[in-house]
Write an enzyme that holds these catalytic residues in place. Structure first.
Site, PDB file in Angstrom:
ATOM      1  N   SER A   1      33.331  25.148  15.515  1.00 39.04           N
ATOM      2  CA  SER A   1      32.712  24.714  16.769  1.00 39.04           C
ATOM      3  C   SER A   1      33.726  24.655  17.929  1.00 39.04           C
ATOM      4  CB  SER A   1      32.026  23.365  16.523  1.00 39.04           C
ATOM      5  OG  SER A   1      31.231  23.014  17.612  1.00 39.04           O
TER       6      SER A   1
ATOM      7  N   ASP B   1      21.889  28.112  15.585  1.00 37.82           N
ATOM      8  CA  ASP B   1      22.199  27.300  14.407  1.00 37.82           C
ATOM      9  C   ASP B   1      21.705  25.864  14.570  1.00 37.82           C
ATOM     10  OD1 ASP B   1      24.034  25.991  16.025  1.00 37.82           O
ATOM     11  OD2 ASP B   1      25.809  26.754  15.003  1.00 37.82           O
TER      12      ASP B   1
ATOM     13  N   HIS C   1      24.403  24.029  12.342  1.00 38.13           N
ATOM     14  CA  HIS C   1      25.741  23.922  12.942  1.00 38.13           C
ATOM     15  C   HIS C   1      26.713  23.117  12.067  1.00 38.13           C
ATOM     16  CE1 HIS C   1      28.415  24.380  16.325  1.00 38.13           C
ATOM     17  NE2 HIS C   1      28.708  23.098  16.284  1.00 38.13           N
TER      18      HIS C   1
END
Ligand code: NAG
Ligand code: NAG
Ligand code: NAG
Length: 443
Positions: free
Chosen positions: A213, A376, A409
């Site tokens: 991320s 996601d 995610h």
């Protein structure tokens, strides 16, 4: 795009929080000659400690009282600011929000902590602070714990020898080069030294960076801000897990209306002011180069695309964010030159992801109707694949995409199929095959 629904909320910060521990089996292989591996977490992906000083001005009696408790536990008054389960109770949510907030100082052109709050990141260099966000709630707060276990058991990575972690103060981001950015640049310096040390300790083998991320954005800047010679000597490969290359629409929801931290009982407006002050949250707003002029926020008066971000910040009542956005963030999220480092992106797809926020007469204090698209669950597909789209055709810059349908995610660090992809890729980078036939690694 498909159904329109009420926003459930969610931010990159807490979506990185783990919910279930999933063991990942596989045959352990004995392996020497590994490329050292450094794990770089995402937003909210490692523990953060705080200490309250006499300059702290509590906003309530509860916050005043709550400062005494950690000091009584010893350790010089340091306590875990993130993650602390108490913060989901609203009196504590308020204290948490005022302590974790940053402040932009126009005279410094930089961000600092709130007055009276000192913070520190525990365990730089080790994976300790990023495996579990709260070590006493391992199963509930597993972040990279599952991945670390697989790296150790399936490939033979060893903590402190070939395996390292680079936690950081994820509230701070980076600014365009040339602008002051004390905390973020300090992190890049420490990380550079960690990578060099890891390489030296592993007979000169360059490092594999595995980032999740927000961490992937830091890594791209680390590569861009060091010389080609440095990159050749020290970096073998970047594995970018759930990379928000062009930000995420959900961040506009965070700025406009607050995000519920993924926890239904938290009032989003309680944390909105704090969320707006985060430098990294601003970095994660949708980037014009990826979202172009697509309407992302729709209101009865006007629409906002990624190109209208300054007006958007003004109109939601965060005018003080406009200058830092224009001068520090916009130049940072422009096109990036290819950097001759092989990149593998591992991403979840097919999870419904906020793509358009439709506000009604209630304005930005009310939660919007959300129109979902592919991604996601947090990061939109266009953003996840943006690097490949930009760099494709540049043969000197290999970018590989590994997609894991249905992985969200945060699940992409825990889901069995997703972790399997990551592990296989890291084994391949080390020229190992996971069924036991270890080959010599090529440097
Ligand atoms: C790198 O190694 C040097 C020398 O051993 C040490 O002083 C330094 O703290 C190390 N830095 C990091 C970030 O590990
Ligand atoms: C705003 O965007 C919506 C959805 O794309 C579109 O239907 C509408 O016409 C736009 N409104 C304005 C004022 O441009
Ligand atoms: C082990 O993996 C190699 C390469 O992936 C493959 O060619 C070989 O058939 C595998 N052997 C077994 C026993 O599965």
């Amino acid at each position: 795009m498909n159904t329109a629904e009420r926003a459930g909320g969610g931010s990159l910060l807490v979506l990185t929080m783990a919910l279930f521990l999933q063991a990942c089996g596989g045959a352990a292989i004995a392996a020497g000659n590994l490329h050292p591996l450094v794990l770089i977490p995402g937003d909210g992906g490692n523990q953060l400690e705080a200490r309250i000083t006499k300059d702290y001005k509590p906003s309530s009696l509860v916050c005043k009282w709550w400062t005494r408790q950690p000091a009584a536990e010893g350790g010089g008054g340091w306590y875990r600011l993130w993650f602390d389960p108490l913060i989901i109770l609203s009196p504590f949510t308020r204290c948490f929000a005022e302590r974790i907030a940053l402040r932009y100082h126009p005279e410094l052109d930089d961000y600092r902590n709130a007055p009276g709050v000192e913070t520190r990141v525990p365990g730089f260099g080790s994976t300790e602070a990023l495996r579990y966000l709260d070590p006493s709630l391992r199963h509930l707060t597993d972040y990279m714990g599952t991945l670390v276990k697989s790296l150790e058991e399936e490939i033979g990575y060893e903590e402190g020898k070939s395996l390292f972690g680079a936690p950081y103060d994820f509230r701070y981001g980076l600014a365009a080069e040339g602008r002051p950015c004390k905390v973020g640049e300090g992190y890049l310096r420490d990380l550079k030294e960690l990578i060099e040390n890891a390489t030296v300790a592993n007979t000169g083998r360059p490092a594999v960076l595995v980032a999740h991320s927000l961490g992937t954005l830091f890594m791209l800047q680390l590569l861009a801000r060091n010389s080609p010679e440095w990159r050749r000597q020290y970096i073998k490969h970047l594995v970018a897990v759930a990379p928000p290359w062009g930000g995420a629409v959900v961040q506009m929801l965070t700025f406009a209306s607050g995000s519920t931290l993924g926890i239904p009982i938290v009032d989003p407006l309680l944390v909105r002011a704090e969320q707006r002050t985060s430098e990294s949250n601003m970095w994660l707003l949708p980037a014009p180069r990826v979202f172009k002029n697509q309407p992302l926020v729709v209101t009865p008066e006007r629409n906002y695309s990624a190109m209208d971000m300054a007006e958007f910040l003004q109109d939601i009542g965060y005018g003080e964010g406009v200058l830092p956005y224009q001068t520090r963030i916009l130049p940072l999220v422009g096109e990036l030159p290819a950097m001759e480092v092989p990149v593998t992106c591992v991403l979840g797809t097919g999870v419904k992801t906020p793509e358009t926020l439709v506000y009604g007469e209630g304005g930005f204090d009310a939660q919007p109707e959300v129109v979902y698209g592919d991604g996601d669950g947090t990061v939109n597909l266009a953003s996840l694949v943006a690097l490949e789209a930009e760099w494709s055709g540049k043969t000197s810059q290999p970018v590989k995409l590994l997609t894991v349908p249905g992985a969200s995610h945060s699940d992409v660090l825990k889901d069995r199929a997703a972790v399997g992809e990551i592990i296989r890729e890291i084994a391949a980078i080390n020229s190992l095959s996971l069924n036991g036939s270890a080959k010599r690694s090529n440097i």
